[in-house]
Design a protein around this motif. Structure first.
Motif, PDB file in Angstrom:
ATOM      1  N   ASN A  15     -28.260 -19.027   5.730  1.00  0.00           N
ATOM      2  CA  ASN A  15     -27.922 -18.179   4.965  1.00  0.00           C
ATOM      3  C   ASN A  15     -28.793 -18.645   4.105  1.00  0.00           C
ATOM      4  N   PRO A  16     -30.450 -17.802   3.799  1.00  0.00           N
ATOM      5  CA  PRO A  16     -31.314 -17.868   3.240  1.00  0.00           C
ATOM      6  C   PRO A  16     -30.718 -17.549   1.785  1.00  0.00           C
ATOM      7  N   SER A  17     -31.500 -18.059   0.543  1.00  0.00           N
ATOM      8  CA  SER A  17     -30.644 -17.804  -0.373  1.00  0.00           C
ATOM      9  C   SER A  17     -31.396 -16.378  -1.224  1.00  0.00           C
ATOM     10  N   SER A  18     -32.653 -15.337  -0.727  1.00  0.00           N
ATOM     11  CA  SER A  18     -33.219 -13.943  -1.017  1.00  0.00           C
ATOM     12  C   SER A  18     -33.677 -13.881   0.897  1.00  0.00           C
ATOM     13  N   SER A  19     -34.196 -12.680   0.657  1.00  0.00           N
ATOM     14  CA  SER A  19     -33.933 -12.225   2.384  1.00  0.00           C
ATOM     15  C   SER A  19     -35.824 -12.515   2.007  1.00  0.00           C
ATOM     16  N   ASP A  20     -36.821 -13.028   1.109  1.00  0.00           N
ATOM     17  CA  ASP A  20     -38.241 -13.523   1.353  1.00  0.00           C
ATOM     18  C   ASP A  20     -38.689 -14.042   2.109  1.00  0.00           C
ATOM     19  N   TRP A  21     -37.385 -15.101   3.079  1.00  0.00           N
ATOM     20  CA  TRP A  21     -37.852 -15.612   4.106  1.00  0.00           C
ATOM     21  C   TRP A  21     -37.959 -15.018   4.951  1.00  0.00           C
ATOM     22  N   THR A  22     -36.213 -14.561   5.337  1.00  0.00           N
ATOM     23  CA  THR A  22     -36.044 -13.380   7.141  1.00  0.00           C
ATOM     24  C   THR A  22     -37.793 -12.421   7.218  1.00  0.00           C
ATOM     25  N   LYS A  23     -37.714 -11.702   5.634  1.00  0.00           N
ATOM     26  CA  LYS A  23     -38.905 -10.511   5.541  1.00  0.00           C
ATOM     27  C   LYS A  23     -40.431 -11.258   6.051  1.00  0.00           C
ATOM     28  N   ALA A  24     -40.441 -12.857   5.630  1.00  0.00           N
ATOM     29  CA  ALA A  24     -41.590 -13.207   6.034  1.00  0.00           C
ATOM     30  C   ALA A  24     -41.933 -13.436   7.158  1.00  0.00           C
ATOM     31  N   ILE A  25     -40.789 -14.225   8.088  1.00  0.00           N
ATOM     32  CA  ILE A  25     -39.772 -14.637   9.418  1.00  0.00           C
ATOM     33  C   ILE A  25     -40.511 -12.927  10.543  1.00  0.00           C
ATOM     34  N   ALA A  26     -39.777 -12.334  10.111  1.00  0.00           N
ATOM     35  CA  ALA A  26     -39.267 -11.230  11.156  1.00  0.00           C
ATOM     36  C   ALA A  26     -41.248 -10.306  11.059  1.00  0.00           C
ATOM     37  N   ALA A  27     -41.866 -10.054   9.419  1.00  0.00           N
ATOM     38  CA  ALA A  27     -42.845  -9.142  10.006  1.00  0.00           C
ATOM     39  C   ALA A  27     -43.955 -10.994  10.683  1.00  0.00           C
ATOM     40  N   HIS A  28     -44.243 -11.736  10.715  1.00  0.00           N
ATOM     41  CA  HIS A  28     -45.480 -12.752  11.396  1.00  0.00           C
ATOM     42  C   HIS A  28     -44.635 -13.037  12.925  1.00  0.00           C
ATOM     43  N   ILE A  29     -42.876 -12.369  13.359  1.00  0.00           N
ATOM     44  CA  ILE A  29     -42.928 -12.504  15.019  1.00  0.00           C
ATOM     45  C   ILE A  29     -43.176 -11.250  14.870  1.00  0.00           C
ATOM     46  N   LYS A  30     -43.004 -10.071  14.432  1.00  0.00           N
ATOM     47  CA  LYS A  30     -43.594  -8.723  14.925  1.00  0.00           C
ATOM     48  C   LYS A  30     -44.985  -8.461  15.149  1.00  0.00           C
ATOM     49  N   ALA A  31     -45.916  -9.924  14.644  1.00  0.00           N
ATOM     50  CA  ALA A  31     -47.808 -10.324  14.292  1.00  0.00           C
ATOM     51  C   ALA A  31     -47.820 -10.858  15.464  1.00  0.00           C
ATOM     52  N   VAL A  32     -46.950 -11.103  15.855  1.00  0.00           N
ATOM     53  CA  VAL A  32     -47.547 -11.993  16.967  1.00  0.00           C
ATOM     54  C   VAL A  32     -47.032 -11.653  18.850  1.00  0.00           C
ATOM     55  N   ASP A  33     -46.229 -10.502  18.400  1.00  0.00           N
ATOM     56  CA  ASP A  33     -45.170  -9.943  19.462  1.00  0.00           C
ATOM     57  C   ASP A  33     -44.406  -8.406  19.046  1.00  0.00           C
ATOM     58  N   PRO A  34     -45.588  -7.778  19.131  1.00  0.00           N
ATOM     59  CA  PRO A  34     -44.908  -5.961  19.585  1.00  0.00           C
ATOM     60  C   PRO A  34     -44.633  -5.626  20.364  1.00  0.00           C
ATOM     61  N   ASN A  35     -43.999  -6.379  21.259  1.00  0.00           N
ATOM     62  CA  ASN A  35     -42.994  -6.287  22.365  1.00  0.00           C
ATOM     63  C   ASN A  35     -42.013  -5.713  22.106  1.00  0.00           C
ATOM     64  N   HIS A  36     -41.072  -6.858  21.566  1.00  0.00           N
ATOM     65  CA  HIS A  36     -39.680  -7.331  21.165  1.00  0.00           C
ATOM     66  C   HIS A  36     -38.986  -6.922  19.582  1.00  0.00           C
TER      67      HIS A  36
ATOM     68  N   ASP B 258     -36.248  -3.194   5.660  1.00  0.00           N
ATOM     69  CA  ASP B 258     -36.657  -4.106   6.105  1.00  0.00           C
ATOM     70  C   ASP B 258     -37.964  -3.158   7.985  1.00  0.00           C
ATOM     71  N   PRO B 259     -38.925  -3.212   8.055  1.00  0.00           N
ATOM     72  CA  PRO B 259     -39.509  -2.222   9.307  1.00  0.00           C
ATOM     73  C   PRO B 259     -39.809  -3.074  10.097  1.00  0.00           C
ATOM     74  N   HIS B 260     -39.434  -4.612   9.482  1.00  0.00           N
ATOM     75  CA  HIS B 260     -40.044  -5.619  11.009  1.00  0.00           C
ATOM     76  C   HIS B 260     -38.949  -6.325  11.711  1.00  0.00           C
ATOM     77  N   ILE B 261     -37.421  -5.626  10.933  1.00  0.00           N
ATOM     78  CA  ILE B 261     -36.589  -5.867  11.557  1.00  0.00           C
ATOM     79  C   ILE B 261     -35.588  -5.284  12.251  1.00  0.00           C
ATOM     80  N   ASP B 262     -35.757  -5.308  13.243  1.00  0.00           N
ATOM     81  CA  ASP B 262     -35.133  -4.188  14.296  1.00  0.00           C
ATOM     82  C   ASP B 262     -33.218  -4.167  14.212  1.00  0.00           C
TER      83      ASP B 262
END
Length: 446
Positions: free
Chosen positions: A189-210, A226-230
């Motif tokens: 339940n993040p108060s804004s999308s900023d956290w989700t955006k940052a975490i999704a970008a990090h996941i894609k940076a360290v694991d582009p396969n999934h 968000d291009p990092h959220i599938d």
């Protein structure tokens, strides 16, 4: 034959996204199956490591019902009130429990063996086995989503997990095709999308396969862009507006043409509510849905069972048992199998003859237990005074639908004569036929 079966189950591709669909190579991938929270650690009847045999029982079940996908629960986190010696995946920033992670390793190895994909949420909103409040407590922080150090700790945790090398397969998680998607968390339940955006970008940076799934409870419109959220998702339980099918239809309308939509959990409702939801999922292009939840057999005999909060609903067990008629278990699990194949445009196959069970050593004729067989409904128990002698069935049509730690042994040989030594064996049966006999145990003195 076994080698050919495993070859047929091989996972050749990472699951990818194409528009608002997900793909296995050139083929659209859709599924109906189960959440299995006990795949990496077990909480009933008390907290303990999951056994490889139990993991395999669960995955054999998913294979038999055509499920294709499971969703496990989040990584557990040390809580301030944990008793001494309590095992958790995370004890502090970048401090992990190797035994629990090896359970995760074994699960992935078995998922590859049986051709089952797994969705992995990183962290829980709730404190069931440690969640965001416990994670932020490592830094005595006020807000999990906004504290810079906590966010960095969480990113470090993600980095460590995706780069972990599986102890058994030597494959790093980021290179394991059994993982369908990483989910930012469970019902967040993040108060804004900023956290989700940052975490999704990090996941894609360290694991582009999934693939990356937004773990927010409900669809965040920002995640659709968000291009990092599938994948976006929602969960359906009592208390919301409308039926589960109506809620799913609305969620799919919001995401259609933008991102794949996944109904990640549903449960605690009448069977017809489930049936309507599953038909909606099949018809509206939702990529899949998973009921809450399946519990496998226990290595000491019987099943794990879990009551859902203070309701009269419990975990589901395959192939369904009349003892659990109070929450319509047989009808629900048969419905799930039918729809699991229908979403693949297949007809559900008939039940196979079960494998032979495994008898467990005992010192008492009043405590006969065995490891049951996937798809078995009942068992026959036979007894003899010596292995080479005449075997007599002393238990006909015995169920293993028990949690023996709470409900007692699976079979009590009340006809055993005091002072006599006996050997025991068992066989499994269902509508398809009867297995061969198990191993023999004994002698056991009455």
């Amino acid at each position: 034959l076994i080698a050919l079966i495993f070859a047929a189950n091989a996972l050749d591709n990472f699951i990818t996204r194409s528009g608002d669909r997900i793909m296995d190579g050139a083929n659209e991938f859709r599924f109906i199956s189960y959440n299995i929270p006990g795949m990496t650690v077990v909480e009933d009847p008390d907290w303990h490591l999951v056994d490889e045999w139990e993991q395999e029982d669960a995955l054999k079940t998913i294979s038999q019902i055509g499920g294709q996908v499971i969703r496990v629960y989040t990584f557990s986190i040390k809580k301030y009130k944990d008793p001494k010696g309590m095992k958790r995946h995370i004890y502090a920033p970048r401090q992990y429990d190797e035994d629990l992670l090896r359970c995760f390793d074994k699960m992935l190895q078995l998922c590859n063996k049986y051709g089952i994909r797994v969705i992995v949420p990183f962290i829980d909103r709730w404190d069931w086995w440690g969640g965001i409040d416990d994670f932020k407590a490592f830094r005595k922080a006020r807000n999990f989503y906004e504290d810079a150090q906590v966010i960095q700790d969480f990113k470090d945790f993600i980095t460590d997990i995706v780069n972990r090398e599986n102890f058994y397969t030597k494959v790093k998680y980021k290179n394991d095709k059994a993982i369908l998607a990483w989910e930012t968390g469970n019902e967040l339940n993040p108060s804004s999308s900023d956290w989700t955006k940052a975490i999704a970008a990090h996941i894609k940076a360290v694991d582009p396969n999934h693939l990356v799934m937004d773990g927010k409870y409900g669809i965040d419109l920002n995640s659709l862009k968000d291009p990092h959220i599938d994948i976006v998702s929602n969960h359906y339980y009592p208390g919301g507006s409308g039926t589960y099918a109506q809620r799913c239809k609305m969620d799919r309308m919001i995401s259609k043409g933008m991102k794949p939509f996944f109904a990640g959990e549903f449960g605690i409702a009448p069977t017809q509510m489930f049936a309507d939801l599953l038909e909606e999922v099949i018809n509206d292009g939702t990529i899949g849905t998973l009921i809450w939840s399946l519990r496998p057999r226990n290595k000491v005999g019987g099943f794990y069972k879990h009551r859902e909060a203070e309701t009269n609903y419990y975990s589901y067990h395959w192939p369904g048992f009349p003892e659990n008629h109070g929450y319509d278990e047989i009808a629900v699990v048969n419905l799930m199998k039918e729809k699991a194949y229908k979403i693949q445009k297949k007809v559900a196959p008939p039940m196979p003859v079960p494998e032979a069970p495994i008898m467990l050593a005992t010192s008492s004729v009043h405590a006969i237990n065995w490891r049951g067989s996937v798809g078995a409904r009942l068992y026959d128990i036979a007894r003899a005074v010596n292995k080479a002698g005449e075997w007599t069935i002393v238990g006909n049509g015995v169920s293993d639908c028990k949690q023996i730690e709470k409900e007692g042994p699976l079979f009590d040989d009340k006809t055993a004569q005091p002072g006599t030594q006996y050997y025991y064996r068992a066989r499994a049966k269902n509508e398809a036929g009867i297995s061969g006999w198990s191993n023999d145990i004994g002698p056991v003195k009455a």
